[in-house]
Write a protein that holds these residues in place. Sequence first.
Motif, mmCIF file in Angstrom:
data_model
loop_
_atom_site.group_PDB
_atom_site.id
_atom_site.type_symbol
_atom_site.label_atom_id
_atom_site.label_comp_id
_atom_site.label_asym_id
_atom_site.label_seq_id
_atom_site.Cartn_x
_atom_site.Cartn_y
_atom_site.Cartn_z
ATOM 1 N N VAL A 211 7.268 -9.505 4.579
ATOM 2 C CA VAL A 211 6.872 -10.794 4.011
ATOM 3 C C VAL A 211 5.615 -10.583 3.166
ATOM 4 O O VAL A 211 4.773 -9.741 3.488
ATOM 5 C CB VAL A 211 6.628 -11.832 5.121
ATOM 6 C CG1 VAL A 211 5.556 -11.370 6.086
ATOM 7 C CG2 VAL A 211 6.273 -13.182 4.543
ATOM 8 N N VAL A 212 5.512 -11.322 2.067
ATOM 9 C CA VAL A 212 4.354 -11.189 1.181
ATOM 10 C C VAL A 212 3.126 -11.802 1.852
ATOM 11 O O VAL A 212 3.006 -13.020 1.951
ATOM 12 C CB VAL A 212 4.619 -11.855 -0.185
ATOM 13 C CG1 VAL A 212 3.354 -11.820 -1.035
ATOM 14 C CG2 VAL A 212 5.756 -11.148 -0.914
ATOM 15 N N PHE A 213 2.253 -10.942 2.324
ATOM 16 C CA PHE A 213 0.929 -11.313 2.816
ATOM 17 C C PHE A 213 -0.075 -10.434 2.082
ATOM 18 O O PHE A 213 -0.684 -9.524 2.647
ATOM 19 C CB PHE A 213 0.818 -11.113 4.330
ATOM 20 C CG PHE A 213 1.514 -12.170 5.141
ATOM 21 C CD1 PHE A 213 1.403 -13.511 4.802
ATOM 22 C CD2 PHE A 213 2.276 -11.822 6.249
ATOM 23 C CE1 PHE A 213 2.032 -14.495 5.560
ATOM 24 C CE2 PHE A 213 2.901 -12.794 7.011
ATOM 25 C CZ PHE A 213 2.785 -14.139 6.668
ATOM 26 N N GLN A 214 -0.233 -10.681 0.781
ATOM 27 C CA GLN A 214 -0.949 -9.765 -0.085
ATOM 28 C C GLN A 214 -2.433 -9.645 0.235
ATOM 29 O O GLN A 214 -3.074 -8.646 -0.139
ATOM 30 C CB GLN A 214 -0.764 -10.160 -1.553
ATOM 31 C CG GLN A 214 -1.487 -11.431 -1.987
ATOM 32 C CD GLN A 214 -0.650 -12.676 -1.794
ATOM 33 O OE1 GLN A 214 0.248 -12.707 -0.966
ATOM 34 N NE2 GLN A 214 -0.936 -13.715 -2.575
ATOM 35 N N HIS A 215 -3.008 -10.627 0.956
ATOM 36 C CA HIS A 215 -4.442 -10.558 1.236
ATOM 37 C C HIS A 215 -4.797 -9.408 2.170
ATOM 38 O O HIS A 215 -5.948 -8.960 2.195
ATOM 39 C CB HIS A 215 -4.929 -11.883 1.817
ATOM 40 C CG HIS A 215 -4.842 -13.023 0.862
ATOM 41 N ND1 HIS A 215 -5.069 -12.879 -0.484
ATOM 42 C CD2 HIS A 215 -4.530 -14.337 1.038
ATOM 43 C CE1 HIS A 215 -4.921 -14.044 -1.088
ATOM 44 N NE2 HIS A 215 -4.580 -14.942 -0.189
ATOM 45 N N ARG A 216 -3.837 -8.932 2.949
ATOM 46 C CA ARG A 216 -4.082 -7.782 3.818
ATOM 47 C C ARG A 216 -4.366 -6.504 3.029
ATOM 48 O O ARG A 216 -4.978 -5.576 3.562
ATOM 49 C CB ARG A 216 -2.843 -7.482 4.668
ATOM 50 C CG ARG A 216 -2.493 -8.470 5.736
ATOM 51 C CD ARG A 216 -1.252 -7.998 6.438
ATOM 52 N NE ARG A 216 -0.906 -8.791 7.602
ATOM 53 C CZ ARG A 216 -0.408 -8.278 8.721
ATOM 54 N NH1 ARG A 216 -0.210 -6.983 8.819
ATOM 55 N NH2 ARG A 216 -0.095 -9.067 9.729
ATOM 56 N N TYR A 217 -3.890 -6.447 1.785
ATOM 57 C CA TYR A 217 -3.806 -5.173 1.098
ATOM 58 C C TYR A 217 -4.924 -4.927 0.095
ATOM 59 O O TYR A 217 -5.003 -3.864 -0.501
ATOM 60 C CB TYR A 217 -2.433 -5.053 0.418
ATOM 61 C CG TYR A 217 -1.322 -5.104 1.439
ATOM 62 C CD1 TYR A 217 -0.902 -3.954 2.081
ATOM 63 C CD2 TYR A 217 -0.755 -6.313 1.821
ATOM 64 C CE1 TYR A 217 0.078 -4.001 3.057
ATOM 65 C CE2 TYR A 217 0.228 -6.376 2.788
ATOM 66 C CZ TYR A 217 0.642 -5.216 3.405
ATOM 67 O OH TYR A 217 1.602 -5.271 4.381
#
Length: 385
Positions: free
Chosen positions: A140-146
């Motif tokens: 799932v797109v959880f881009q803030h982790r990256y």
Amino acid sequence: MAAATTRIRAAVVGTGGIVSGSHLPALRAQADRVDLVAGVDVDEGRLAAFRTQAAEPGETGPGFTVTGYTDLAAMLEAERPDLVLIGTPPSLHREQTVAALRAGAWVLCEKPLCLTLAEYDEIAAAEAAEKPDGGPYASVVFQHRYGSGAVHARELLTSGELGKPLVAHCQTTWYRNTEYYAVPWRGRWDSEGGGPSMGHGIHQMDLLLYLLGDWTEIRAMAGRLVHDVESEDVSTALVRFANGAVATVVNSVVSPDEVSRIRIDCADATVELTHLYGHTNDDWVYTPAPHTRDAADRIAHWRTPAADLPSSHTAQLAVVLDAMRDGIRPPGSGPDARRTMEFLAALYKSAFTGRPVHAGEIAPGDPYYDAMHGNHPDWAPAKEN
């Protein structure tokens, strides 16, 4: 798998703003190892416009020759993509993710990956049925982790360098007007899955869990304060974590001064992130406790991640492609992503029942396993006669 040793063939499902504005630049940036070969959309005009846009080089990389389809099954049969990126309305995510997995494709899907824990477990079953080891997997797109700032903060927290985490705050206070909810699928349980908790604050709450780890208990409240919708427009929660830390969580779409924020007070330092839709290293601030020795040197280290990578779809896509190459489960999938979905279900259950909810409590047979509203009479959609 073929994608581990050859160029990856990717397809997008849904060609609207999130795909054209975020996924397409991410794919261009990774064009040395991925080709965008197909796009799917029921709106032929939107699909044609996307194909034209994709064919032209962009700021992040070259153009792609994209074959258009109006039917997902037809695309999967004809193209046999290695990776499918999904940017359709939330009610379609579970069905489209399962179809892609069954066709042998890995998936990177916009949030929420699905609408309920029951749907999440359907996706997990589809993963296991296709190939239990080595993929395909659904992320799932959880881009803030990256973003590198988040990766660095997590390393400092898990290593104990900031001291024991004690108190945290997670805030997604945004503003959405009535025109926003004129889109038919917004504000409805069966199409969006929830209000700002599910559709907006999910990013910051996932980042909080990424930074602090497993949660154990949640006590929440929710309300419809402004908007005439099925779901909430405000939620608040108190959370206890397995490491002993306690946190407050606030989600809103009625806040004129918009901000996204996470703050974690540890024994030796406070770490704080303030942004809106994405963060860079400069958005992270570290404040040492008064007793900290060699504070200047420690602050310099805390504020200097090894990399300088903004949070973005591009950053997450790179990690997914690495996982495909190595045949391993990507972060942000499997039990890791389920933890965030369970947290949301527990928030709603606590808010609607007025009692605390513990991790692991919501299982098959619990009404909040099958629907985020739990069929609560004040929150479930009215049944048609």
